[in-house]
Design an enzyme around this catalytic site. Sequence first.
Site, PDB file in Angstrom:
ATOM      1  N   ASN A  52       0.868  -1.175   0.000  1.00 47.97           N
ATOM      2  CA  ASN A  52       0.000   0.000   0.000  1.00 47.97           C
ATOM      3  C   ASN A  52       0.905   1.226   0.000  1.00 47.97           C
ATOM      4  OD1 ASN A  52      -1.829   2.012   0.514  1.00 47.97           O
ATOM      5  ND2 ASN A  52      -2.420   1.287   2.555  1.00 47.97           N
ATOM      6  N   TRP A  53       1.055   1.819  -1.175  1.00 50.63           N
ATOM      7  CA  TRP A  53       2.026   2.918  -1.306  1.00 50.63           C
ATOM      8  C   TRP A  53       1.522   4.210  -0.680  1.00 50.63           C
ATOM      9  CZ3 TRP A  53       4.174   2.456  -7.061  1.00 50.63           C
ATOM     10  CH2 TRP A  53       4.785   1.207  -7.206  1.00 50.63           C
ATOM     11  N   LYS A  54       0.234   4.269  -0.357  1.00 50.56           N
ATOM     12  CA  LYS A  54      -0.375   5.470   0.248  1.00 50.56           C
ATOM     13  C   LYS A  54      -0.061   6.706  -0.603  1.00 50.56           C
ATOM     14  CE  LYS A  54      -0.334   3.194   4.677  1.00 50.56           C
ATOM     15  NZ  LYS A  54      -0.234   3.288   6.126  1.00 50.56           N
TER      16      LYS A  54
ATOM     17  N   HIS B 254      -9.540   1.034   4.916  1.00 55.13           N
ATOM     18  CA  HIS B 254      -8.276   1.281   5.622  1.00 55.13           C
ATOM     19  C   HIS B 254      -8.539   2.259   6.772  1.00 55.13           C
ATOM     20  CE1 HIS B 254      -4.221   2.551   6.541  1.00 55.13           C
ATOM     21  NE2 HIS B 254      -3.807   1.461   5.914  1.00 55.13           N
TER      22      HIS B 254
ATOM     23  N   GLU C 229      -6.972   4.700   7.747  1.00 58.85           N
ATOM     24  CA  GLU C 229      -6.770   6.114   7.384  1.00 58.85           C
ATOM     25  C   GLU C 229      -7.995   6.661   6.653  1.00 58.85           C
ATOM     26  OE1 GLU C 229      -2.953   5.480   5.519  1.00 58.85           O
ATOM     27  OE2 GLU C 229      -2.127   5.028   7.492  1.00 58.85           O
TER      28      GLU C 229
ATOM     29  N   GLU D 286      -5.236  -4.862  10.781  1.00 58.88           N
ATOM     30  CA  GLU D 286      -4.221  -3.828  10.986  1.00 58.88           C
ATOM     31  C   GLU D 286      -4.516  -3.075  12.284  1.00 58.88           C
ATOM     32  OE1 GLU D 286      -2.364  -2.622   6.975  1.00 58.88           O
ATOM     33  OE2 GLU D 286      -4.211  -1.499   7.174  1.00 58.88           O
TER      34      GLU D 286
ATOM     35  N   GLY E   9       2.411   2.490  10.680  1.00 56.61           N
ATOM     36  CA  GLY E   9       3.347   3.595  10.478  1.00 56.61           C
ATOM     37  C   GLY E   9       4.063   4.034  11.738  1.00 56.61           C
TER      38      GLY E   9
ATOM     39  N   SER F  66       3.381  -1.854  10.396  1.00 54.37           N
ATOM     40  CA  SER F  66       4.841  -1.895  10.575  1.00 54.37           C
ATOM     41  C   SER F  66       5.443  -3.269  10.291  1.00 54.37           C
ATOM     42  CB  SER F  66       5.236  -1.406  11.973  1.00 54.37           C
ATOM     43  OG  SER F  66       4.829  -0.060  12.146  1.00 54.37           O
TER      44      SER F  66
ATOM     45  N   GLY G  23       2.886  -0.962   4.294  1.00 50.70           N
ATOM     46  CA  GLY G  23       2.941   0.447   3.914  1.00 50.70           C
ATOM     47  C   GLY G  23       4.385   0.866   3.682  1.00 50.70           C
ATOM     48  N   GLY G  24       5.013   1.416   4.710  1.00 51.82           N
ATOM     49  CA  GLY G  24       6.362   1.982   4.603  1.00 51.82           C
ATOM     50  C   GLY G  24       7.360   1.066   3.898  1.00 51.82           C
TER      51      GLY G  24
END
Length: 252
Positions: free
Chosen positions: A10-12, A95, A97, A167, A173, A213, A234-235
């Site tokens: 998930n590149w966000k 998600h 977010e 999640e 993150g 993470s 993500g990251g």
Amino acid sequence: MARTKYVAGNWKMNMDKAGAVALAQGLVENLKGLNAKYMIAPPFVYLDAVSQVVKGSNIILGAQNMTVTDNGAHTGAISWAMLKDLGVETVILGHSERRDEFNESDKLINEKVHKALDNGLDVVLCIGELYSQRVAGVTNQICENQVKEGFAGVKEDQISHISIAYEPVWAIGTGKTATPAEAQEVHAFVRGVIKGLYSQKAADEIKILYGGSMNDGNAEELLAQPDIDGGLIGGASLKVDKFTTICKFASK
Ligand code: PGA
């Protein structure tokens, strides 16, 4: 039962166009011959460019969100048809977010789930508790409600098109990962919820990914848990080498 592992990036809201293309090219090269299921979800504006890169590879193109309406006067919205037009096969829905920053309710997320499934897109449905909810001891209750509301009206024969991403919001993150044991406990619980809603077969087949993470240092241990079927990353999905390492663990 043995479920094929599923690793999704998930590149966000990251990258520029050149970086997105380069990342996708690196992954196409590195993931050749690996045998798990792989997906990357770039920002909407780079989907077309990334789509050209992943075409014919073993990487599925995903989107990070989708609007619930089909078309028309909805400024800024992106429909399922637009996504499919660019080669998108899967959409991440619910998600945390989106739930938090964009006030997406379980009801809206459920409507999006139906819209996606009814129109031939697969879904990764995200669930997970806040830190305050974990401390209050209501993690399972929160996850159960999110699963029940997210899956409302979904028929058993559609289940093969949905994966769940557990999640914990406090782990996203933040560098704080749930321990493999903590994650495993919730995954097993969520699988039980699917069994209760559908059947043992559905529970055995559904993929439940962990997100929060996950990185190249902790993925191996997380992925070794019996009910952790992959990761929503993500990251660590923004770096070719890190994401490749995770994808290799999944391919074992
Ligand atoms: P993270 O994000 O790996 O950066 O914690 C995961 C996610 O939100 O999907």
